[in-house]
Design a protein around this motif. Sequence first.
Motif, PDB file in Angstrom:
ATOM      1  N   GLY A  10       0.845  -1.186   0.000  1.00 42.60           N
ATOM      2  CA  GLY A  10       0.000   0.000   0.000  1.00 42.60           C
ATOM      3  C   GLY A  10       0.879   1.233   0.000  1.00 42.60           C
ATOM      4  N   LEU A  11       0.257   2.385  -0.211  1.00 39.51           N
ATOM      5  CA  LEU A  11       0.986   3.647  -0.174  1.00 39.51           C
ATOM      6  C   LEU A  11       0.829   4.292   1.196  1.00 39.51           C
ATOM      7  N   THR A  12       1.885   4.960   1.657  1.00 35.54           N
ATOM      8  CA  THR A  12       1.724   5.858   2.788  1.00 35.54           C
ATOM      9  C   THR A  12       1.024   7.111   2.279  1.00 35.54           C
ATOM     10  N   LYS A  13       0.540   7.943   3.199  1.00 38.39           N
ATOM     11  CA  LYS A  13      -0.112   9.192   2.777  1.00 38.39           C
ATOM     12  C   LYS A  13       0.858  10.078   1.996  1.00 38.39           C
ATOM     13  N   ALA A  14       2.113  10.114   2.471  1.00 38.45           N
ATOM     14  CA  ALA A  14       3.123  10.943   1.790  1.00 38.45           C
ATOM     15  C   ALA A  14       3.381  10.442   0.376  1.00 38.45           C
ATOM     16  N   GLN A  15       3.440   9.126   0.203  1.00 38.79           N
ATOM     17  CA  GLN A  15       3.656   8.551  -1.138  1.00 38.79           C
ATOM     18  C   GLN A  15       2.472   8.841  -2.054  1.00 38.79           C
ATOM     19  N   ALA A  16       1.265   8.742  -1.509  1.00 39.74           N
ATOM     20  CA  ALA A  16       0.067   9.033  -2.310  1.00 39.74           C
ATOM     21  C   ALA A  16       0.076  10.490  -2.762  1.00 39.74           C
ATOM     22  N   GLN A  17       0.445  11.389  -1.854  1.00 41.79           N
ATOM     23  CA  GLN A  17       0.486  12.814  -2.186  1.00 41.79           C
ATOM     24  C   GLN A  17       1.590  13.127  -3.189  1.00 41.79           C
ATOM     25  N   ALA A  18       2.674  12.353  -3.136  1.00 39.47           N
ATOM     26  CA  ALA A  18       3.805  12.579  -4.049  1.00 39.47           C
ATOM     27  C   ALA A  18       3.576  11.962  -5.436  1.00 39.47           C
ATOM     28  N   GLY A  19       2.478  11.218  -5.586  1.00 36.73           N
ATOM     29  CA  GLY A  19       2.193  10.598  -6.881  1.00 36.73           C
ATOM     30  C   GLY A  19       2.944   9.301  -7.119  1.00 36.73           C
ATOM     31  N   ASP A  20       3.400   8.668  -6.044  1.00 40.35           N
ATOM     32  CA  ASP A  20       4.091   7.387  -6.200  1.00 40.35           C
ATOM     33  C   ASP A  20       3.113   6.314  -6.665  1.00 40.35           C
ATOM     34  N   ASN A  21       3.650   5.261  -7.273  1.00 45.13           N
ATOM     35  CA  ASN A  21       2.832   4.133  -7.719  1.00 45.13           C
ATOM     36  C   ASN A  21       3.680   2.866  -7.690  1.00 45.13           C
ATOM     37  N   TYR A  22       3.123   1.771  -8.175  1.00 44.46           N
ATOM     38  CA  TYR A  22       3.838   0.490  -8.169  1.00 44.46           C
ATOM     39  C   TYR A  22       5.214   0.626  -8.820  1.00 44.46           C
ATOM     40  N   PHE A  23       5.268   1.321  -9.937  1.00 42.25           N
ATOM     41  CA  PHE A  23       6.517   1.389 -10.708  1.00 42.25           C
ATOM     42  C   PHE A  23       7.564   2.275 -10.025  1.00 42.25           C
ATOM     43  N   THR A  24       7.153   3.419  -9.478  1.00 41.09           N
ATOM     44  CA  THR A  24       8.137   4.271  -8.798  1.00 41.09           C
ATOM     45  C   THR A  24       8.675   3.575  -7.548  1.00 41.09           C
ATOM     46  N   LEU A  25       7.808   2.866  -6.814  1.00 42.33           N
ATOM     47  CA  LEU A  25       8.253   2.168  -5.610  1.00 42.33           C
ATOM     48  C   LEU A  25       9.172   0.994  -5.946  1.00 42.33           C
ATOM     49  N   MET A  26       8.859   0.274  -7.020  1.00 46.38           N
ATOM     50  CA  MET A  26       9.717  -0.839  -7.419  1.00 46.38           C
ATOM     51  C   MET A  26      11.065  -0.341  -7.945  1.00 46.38           C
ATOM     52  N   GLU A  27      11.065   0.806  -8.630  1.00 46.10           N
ATOM     53  CA  GLU A  27      12.337   1.404  -9.078  1.00 46.10           C
ATOM     54  C   GLU A  27      13.207   1.783  -7.872  1.00 46.10           C
ATOM     55  N   LYS A  28      12.571   2.340  -6.832  1.00 45.33           N
ATOM     56  CA  LYS A  28      13.318   2.676  -5.609  1.00 45.33           C
ATOM     57  C   LYS A  28      13.842   1.410  -4.941  1.00 45.33           C
ATOM     58  N   ASN A  29      13.031   0.357  -4.955  1.00 46.82           N
ATOM     59  CA  ASN A  29      13.493  -0.931  -4.415  1.00 46.82           C
ATOM     60  C   ASN A  29      14.747  -1.406  -5.138  1.00 46.82           C
ATOM     61  N   LEU A  30      14.717  -1.311  -6.456  1.00 47.37           N
ATOM     62  CA  LEU A  30      15.860  -1.764  -7.256  1.00 47.37           C
ATOM     63  C   LEU A  30      17.111  -0.961  -6.914  1.00 47.37           C
ATOM     64  N   GLN A  31      16.966   0.350  -6.816  1.00 45.49           N
ATOM     65  CA  GLN A  31      18.125   1.191  -6.501  1.00 45.49           C
ATOM     66  C   GLN A  31      18.680   0.880  -5.110  1.00 45.49           C
ATOM     67  N   ASN A  32      17.793   0.610  -4.149  1.00 43.44           N
ATOM     68  CA  ASN A  32      18.248   0.282  -2.799  1.00 43.44           C
ATOM     69  C   ASN A  32      18.901  -1.108  -2.742  1.00 43.44           C
ATOM     70  N   LEU A  33      18.384  -2.037  -3.529  1.00 36.95           N
ATOM     71  CA  LEU A  33      19.009  -3.359  -3.606  1.00 36.95           C
ATOM     72  C   LEU A  33      20.421  -3.250  -4.216  1.00 36.95           C
ATOM     73  N   ILE A  34      20.552  -2.434  -5.239  1.00 40.50           N
ATOM     74  CA  ILE A  34      21.864  -2.229  -5.872  1.00 40.50           C
ATOM     75  C   ILE A  34      22.852  -1.627  -4.853  1.00 40.50           C
ATOM     76  N   GLN A  35      22.365  -0.628  -4.101  1.00 40.72           N
ATOM     77  CA  GLN A  35      23.208  -0.004  -3.091  1.00 40.72           C
ATOM     78  C   GLN A  35      23.662  -1.014  -2.033  1.00 40.72           C
ATOM     79  N   ALA A  36      22.749  -1.894  -1.635  1.00 39.91           N
ATOM     80  CA  ALA A  36      23.063  -2.835  -0.562  1.00 39.91           C
ATOM     81  C   ALA A  36      23.934  -3.994  -1.012  1.00 39.91           C
ATOM     82  N   LEU A  37      23.815  -4.388  -2.280  1.00 37.09           N
ATOM     83  CA  LEU A  37      24.436  -5.639  -2.729  1.00 37.09           C
ATOM     84  C   LEU A  37      25.715  -5.443  -3.547  1.00 37.09           C
ATOM     85  N   GLN A  38      26.050  -4.212  -3.861  1.00 34.60           N
ATOM     86  CA  GLN A  38      27.255  -4.039  -4.690  1.00 34.60           C
ATOM     87  C   GLN A  38      28.534  -4.103  -3.843  1.00 34.60           C
TER      88      GLN A  38
END
Length: 332
Positions: free
Chosen positions: A304-332
């Motif tokens: 689900g979205l937090t209120k802040a994410q909903a207000q910022a216009g986040d969606n499945y794709f923006t959240l998954m892109e952030k997940n990918l970037q954080n995984l890259i940061q953690a695993l490199q």
Amino acid sequence: MYLHRYKRGLIFLAVLLPLLLVLAGCGKNSSGGTIVEGKVNVITSFYPIYEFAQAIGGEDANVINLLPTGVEPHDWTPRSQDILNASKAQLFLYNGARLEGWVPNFLKGLGNDAKVETVEVSQGIDLIEADGDDGHGHGEEAEHEGESNSEHEGEAADHHVDPHTWVSPKSAIVMAENIKNSYVSVDPEHQEAYEARYQELLGQLQALDAKFTEQLSALPNKEIVVSHQAFGYLCRDYGLTQHAIMGLSPEAEPRAQDLVALSKLVKEEGIRYIFFEELVSDKLAKTLASEAGVETLVLNPVEGLTKAQAQAGDNYFTLMEKNLQNLIQALQ
């Protein structure tokens, strides 16, 4: 004694009233929706299905999401207004795979006159059986109506199906096709429009899948430590291994020895980040990170979205892109 009870009552009200106000404010993006004549009315059980149903339904559909903004779906239950809306709708889309334990009673409450078509959108996904207890079951009462995922029926109570299918773009592709097919089934007149919008969504999901495949396969490390066991499909599909502080449910508390073992694993494997989520408490993740001398990062199960994410216009794709970037940061 009576004064003590009176004071306790005042404290209870002081805690309860702000909570009620928050819940009232949350309904705007979810169960506050109303049935619209002349469109396909679709009730969705939680956020990712809502987003995909909106994308495919477009102008031909009126999509109402049951789960309020900022609410974690594992223990949520619907209200009487939600049942009333669903009884007048053409489609009810839910994840299945034992996520929504409330569905059997919800469907019984619709009444014999309801003509809503019920679709379990995880059908066709190779489901994961997870180890360990999930704390409360994602619907151990789940009785599957009709032909919905009959392979789940009769499973022993000690088997826990991982319901977090949507967290992998590969599974999301299957879910999107099931949603498209459900639209065509109830509204064949607009099949061409549904197919066109589905193809657009499919292209986005395939691009996301390709990006996850390419970028995660290039990373040297594959072990992640997460707050709750929500990333089984993501890990299976992209070659990672998750170690969870809590079980399938965020309510499934770990034992002290589990935390000690995880801390040891973090140090031995050289893991640099512990992942936490925004919709559940980050206390245990931060405690473990502090004990192991590492940092924390967000890995979002997109429940689900937090209120802040909903207000910022986040969606499945923006959240998954952030997940990918954080995984890259953690695993490199």
